[in-house]
Write an enzyme that holds these catalytic residues in place. Structure first.
Site, mmCIF file in Angstrom:
data_model
loop_
_atom_site.group_PDB
_atom_site.id
_atom_site.type_symbol
_atom_site.label_atom_id
_atom_site.label_comp_id
_atom_site.label_asym_id
_atom_site.label_seq_id
_atom_site.Cartn_x
_atom_site.Cartn_y
_atom_site.Cartn_z
ATOM 1 N N LYS A 170 0.846 -1.201 0.000
ATOM 2 C CA LYS A 170 0.000 0.000 0.000
ATOM 3 C C LYS A 170 0.879 1.249 0.000
ATOM 4 O O LYS A 170 0.601 2.222 -0.704
ATOM 5 C CB LYS A 170 -0.931 -0.011 1.228
ATOM 6 N N GLN A 212 -5.078 -2.080 9.291
ATOM 7 C CA GLN A 212 -4.910 -3.355 8.597
ATOM 8 C C GLN A 212 -5.552 -4.473 9.414
ATOM 9 O O GLN A 212 -5.327 -4.595 10.622
ATOM 10 C CB GLN A 212 -3.406 -3.626 8.364
ATOM 11 N N ASP A 220 -11.512 2.528 3.939
ATOM 12 C CA ASP A 220 -11.815 1.097 3.840
ATOM 13 C C ASP A 220 -13.311 0.858 3.688
ATOM 14 O O ASP A 220 -13.740 -0.235 3.314
ATOM 15 C CB ASP A 220 -11.329 0.379 5.111
#
Ligand SMILES: Nc1nc2c(c(=O)[nH]1)N[C@@H](CN(C=O)c1ccc(C(=O)N[C@@H](CCC(=O)O)C(=O)O)cc1)CN2
Length: 367
Positions: A127, A171, A194
């Site tokens: 990322k 994460q 997200d």
């Protein structure tokens, strides 16, 4: 009556959360597709002459959908997620630079990793690299496995207030002592790139309401369908798996695109009877090669979200990655298939960049 072989990760995990630490590597071999579905009630495959067609834009040089080259009997187009993701990253690069030139703002993404799972560390590294490649600033926090929830919350609250951060990502999975729900709830809905905040998911589920962000993997699946010229409206779509981060939002998105949806999960009886009616299948369960030829209607489009490691002595890593769908068999019967790796995976990160850019644009009122 067949019983389901897959588990569904209905709390919040998905195929790609599983591999390296929680589950042992799965073993397969040359006839792996057959072995994995042994106990299932198998019906004869539907004749290929019954083949229906979905609109799949063919292999023009600019199309991300390219012909399969797997030899006799193979007819599916391969949807190249890596290539589509590259096109999207190039578009984002141009937009990031336009925004910087116009208003002097550079989008920023904060990524928090707790613990030392190897797979999570790799995703976070990728990322960061992806952000660099498009000109997005990235901020990384790594916390030890035994950090307290409050320590993690403090970083999230700090990023919520930080004007140089437009997107916040924690994460997953988190260590088991942490309450995922309260952590995800703490992320500002306006920076929830997200798309996991319950308000974003709630809006996704409601007609006439718009989420600020859509979860990256399901958004990537839909983007792959769009960019491959596959019509979703009016089609029958089946989502396999009902996780919070892939299956459930994927079903909501398909519904928003005017498909008729069924969700198949670990308690579904005879799932293959349902999947065989689908024009589009999105599979996100984390069971290698579970979806076999006789689960697929001839001409269907297959989006395989599973990323499952299976032991492979010939591979330098000692394992290779396979999807939820038996790729070789799907190539024979489907009209289009995403590969694993190189299908949905790269799209997840491209959609994260896209969400981060949209967030910065929205927060700075930049069109
Ligand atoms: N906060 C989040 N956590 C997790 C998410 C997420 O969307 N948000 N998704 C997954 C992991 N993930 C991103 O975080 C991810 C997984 C896989 C890939 C990918 O590109 N895979 C490659 C293969 C990689 C390899 O060779 O090992 C592919 O499919 O081609 C990207 C992102 C869980 N956590």
């Amino acid at each position: 009556m067949s019983s389901m072989l897959f588990s569904d990760y209905s709390s919040s995990t998905t195929a790609r959360f599983l591999p390296f630490r929680r589950s042992r590597l799965r073993v397969d071999g040359a006839v792996f597709c057959r072995r994995l579905v042994g106990p299932l009630h198998v019906r004869p495959p539907i004749s290929v002459s019954l083949r229906t067609t979905l609109t799949v834009h063919s292999s023009s040089s600019s199309s991300p959908v390219i012909s399969a080259t797997m030899g006799t009997g193979t007819s599916a187009k391969i949807i190249d997620g890596k290539a589509v993701a590259k096109i999207i990253r190039d578009e984002i690069t141009a937009e990031v630079s336009r925004m910087k030139d116009a208003i002097g703002i550079v989008p920023g993404l904060a990524v928090v990793l707790v613990g030392d799972r190897k797979d999570s560390a790799t995703y976070v590294r990728n990322k960061k690299k992806a952000c660099e490649s498009v000109g997005i600033n990235s901020f990384e926090v790594r916390l030890p496995e035994d950090s307290s929830e409050q320590e993690l919350l403090n970083f999230i609250l700090g990023f919520n207030e930080d004007p140089s951060v437009h997107g916040i990502l924690v994460q997953l999975p988190l260590p088991s002592h942490m309450d995922e729900q309260s952590i995800l709830n703490a992320v500002s809905i306006e920076k929830d790139v997200d798309g996991f905040h319950p308000l974003n998911i709630g809006r996704l589920a409601m007609r006439g309401r718009e989420p600020l962000f859509v979860p990256c993997t399901p958004k990537g699946c839909i983007e792959l369908l769009h960019r491959s010229g596959i019509v979703i409206k009016g089609k029958r779509a089946v989502v396999i798996g009902r996780s919070n981060i892939v299956g459930m939002p994927a079903a909501l998105l398909l519904q928003r695109e005017d498909a008729s949806i069924s969700i198949v999960h670990s308690r579904t009886q005879n799932p293959e009877d349902i999947t065989r009616q689908a024009d589009i299948i999105i599979s996100a369960v984390g069971q290698p090669n579970m979806v076999r030829e006789n689960w697929i209607k001839p001409g269907a489009v297959i989006i395989d979200v599973g990323i499952n490691p299976v032991q492979d002595e010939k591979s330098p890593r000692g394992y290779r990655l396979v999807g939820d769908v038996c790729y070789e068999e799907a190539c024979k019967v489907a009209s289009a298939v995403t590969p694993v790796p190189g299908g949905v995976g790269p799209m997840t990160i491209a959609m994260l960049l896209s969400n981060t850019l949209s967030s910065a644009k929205r927060l700075h009122n930049f069109q």
